[in-house]
Write an enzyme that holds these catalytic residues in place. Structure first.
Site: not given
Ligand SMILES: [Zn+2]
Length: 486
Positions: A280, A124, A277, A275, A89
């Site tokens: 978690c 920009d 993952c 969740c 960026d």
């Molecule tokens: Zn998670």
């Protein structure tokens, strides 16, 4: 050279392939934002979450002497210690936040080229939403001028992103899109939308995307610059966005905010993690709360990345299965602003029609928005050309148990017998009309009226009962209603 190839399509979304100097990536792709100054989650660890491309800020590197020296020597990939594609960026975001940056457009572009960025961006001017027209217009002139400058630079095989600005003025957004397509970039970011995301102004966001897409050719890869929340990914992909960047995973984590595809949770509100993952599964919300800040934030950020990439994969699978509409219609129920935003597709039927594949396997009704899908609009058109049987009175029945020439179905309206077994009407899973939202029946009756008007020289008997009768009013003179169950 054509850098973007479309492999699969559904709604206005697509699975594509974008060639960069550091290899090919598959879209829709999410680019985690790496702050080169702060080692939060190392760039080289991003692959494990599913990242194929990263984005970092060339302006920050340029402004930090040690980083700048390292980048000039080893390139941006050396700074991040990765060999995967990296977009940079230009400092536009800093321009929006601080009102000024200490670098020229040409300098930051040349710097991005020198440090070997895969996708470079001019400086920009992101005009915030609701800017007065004059400001938005003069900002836009500056942006376009800088984009023209960018085109003149020798950039080798690097990709050039040409951002589309224009604030919330749709004619300016369209004009900018027209201009950048004429210039010919490699990627088209839709910019200046972060304030819309932050304030849940999804209506304006969707409108901007649709207006821009109505101008861009289908082969143009679109980057929704600054949209990093998984709750908008499905909707944005379905509207034809291909690239996303996420600073959100880190920014939200710093504020103890936990991302989900349905919205944001505060860590303090959570008793359970919804969740699976690795984070978690290993920790409970209570354990995280008791950790020191650095560890806690890093773990929330990791969860935020897992859940964001999971959503991207889910969307890709939905494109493969032709049920992206179904996924979006579930996701928009996470927030009323998303739902009302999405309903604008009603006014852009002609645009969706150009993109959405006409043959699919199934049509699962998920709410009134399902009636706005191109499959329904196409059916209403197609049925007008169906040949009528050679009879004095043609029977159209809303009741499946009645022997008829045509059947009246929610959303789809008139369905000939020969289409009862085929996609879409014949493959549609729609609840019984008695249980359905009024609008699904109203849309069917509108289609019926068009059909009757189209055949004004023929006579029809409409067999119906129950809830249908509420909507079967003011029919043309060539139709009479016969009550099925008085
Ligand atoms: Zn998670």
């Amino acid at each position: 050279m054509q850098r973007f190839e479309i492999l699969d399509k559904d709604a206005m979304g697509r699975i594509g392939r974008l060639e960069t100097p550091h290899g090919r990536i598959e879209t829709p792709a999410l680019m985690p934002v790496i702050n080169p100054n702060i080692e939060f989650i190392p760039a080289k660890d991003m692959r494990k979450f599913g990242a194929e491309i990263l984005i970092t800020n060339a302006y920050i590197i340029y402004r930090t002497p040690e980083l700048r020296e390292k980048a000039i020597k080893k390139g941006v990939h050396g700074v991040l210690e990765v060999d995967m594609p990296v977009m940079t960026d230009s400092g536009s975001y800093q321009l929006m936040v601080y009102g000024d940056v200490e670098i020229s457009n040409e300098e930051i572009l040349k710097f991005q080229i020198d440090i070997g960025s895969d996708i470079i961006v001019p400086l920009d001017v992101p005009t915030p939403p609701d800017a007065d027209y004059g400001t938005a217009l003069s900002d836009l002139e500056v942006t376009l001028q800088r984009e023209r400058e960018a085109l003149k630079l020798e950039r080798g095989d690097r990709l050039l992103a040409l951002p589309i600005q224009g604030s919330t003025h749709m004619d300016l957004r369209r004009r900018c899109a027209e201009e950048v397509v004429k210039m010919g970039g490699d990627v088209y970011p839709i910019g200046g939308i972060v304030p819309l995301m932050d304030t849940y102004r999804f209506y304006d966001l969707v409108k901007i995307i649709l207006e821009v897409k109505s101008v861009l050719p289908s082969y143009a890869p679109v980057h929704l610059f600054g949209a990093g929340h998984p709750m908008v990914f499905a909707l944005a992909v379905a509207l034809g966005c291909d690239l996303f960047d996420s600073a959100a995973y880190a920014l939200y984590a710093k504020d103890d905010r936990y991302l989900t595809p349905h919205g944001t949770k505060k860590l303090e509100e959570l008793q359970y993690f919804p969740c699976s993952c690795p984070i978690c599964l290993e920790y409970t919300p209570g354990e995280l709360r008791r950790m020191d800040n650095d560890d806690k934030q890093r773990l929330i950020a990791e969860h935020n990345l897992w859940v964001s990439f999971e959503e991207i994969r889910r969307i890709k699978q939905a494109i493969k299965e032709d049920n992206l509409f179904e996924l979006v219609e579930c996701r928009i129920r996470s927030h009323p602003n998303l739902m009302f935003a999405w309903r604008q597709i009603r006014e852009y039927g002609w645009l969706l029609e150009q993109y959405d594949p006409s043959m699919k396997h199934s049509f699962l009704y998920a709410g009134v928005e399902s009636c706005y899908r191109p499959a329904v609009l196409r059916h209403h058109e197609r049925v007008l050309n169906v040949e009528l049987p050679d009879k004095d009175e043609i029977i159209i029945s809303a009741d499946e148990g009645v022997l008829a020439d045509f059947y009246l179905r929610p959303a789809f309206g008139v369905v000939p017998i020969e289409m009862l077994e085929s996609y879409p009407a014949g493959h549609a899973e729609i609840p019984p009309s008695e249980l359905l939202e009024d609008e699904a029946l109203e849309i069917a009756v509108q289609g019926l009226k068009r059909f009757l008007d189209h055949h004004s020289d023929r006579r029809f008997v409409i067999v119906a009962s129950g809830k249908w009768l509420k909507f079967l009013k003011d029919l043309p003179e060539n139709a009479v209603i016969k009550h099925d169950k008085p």
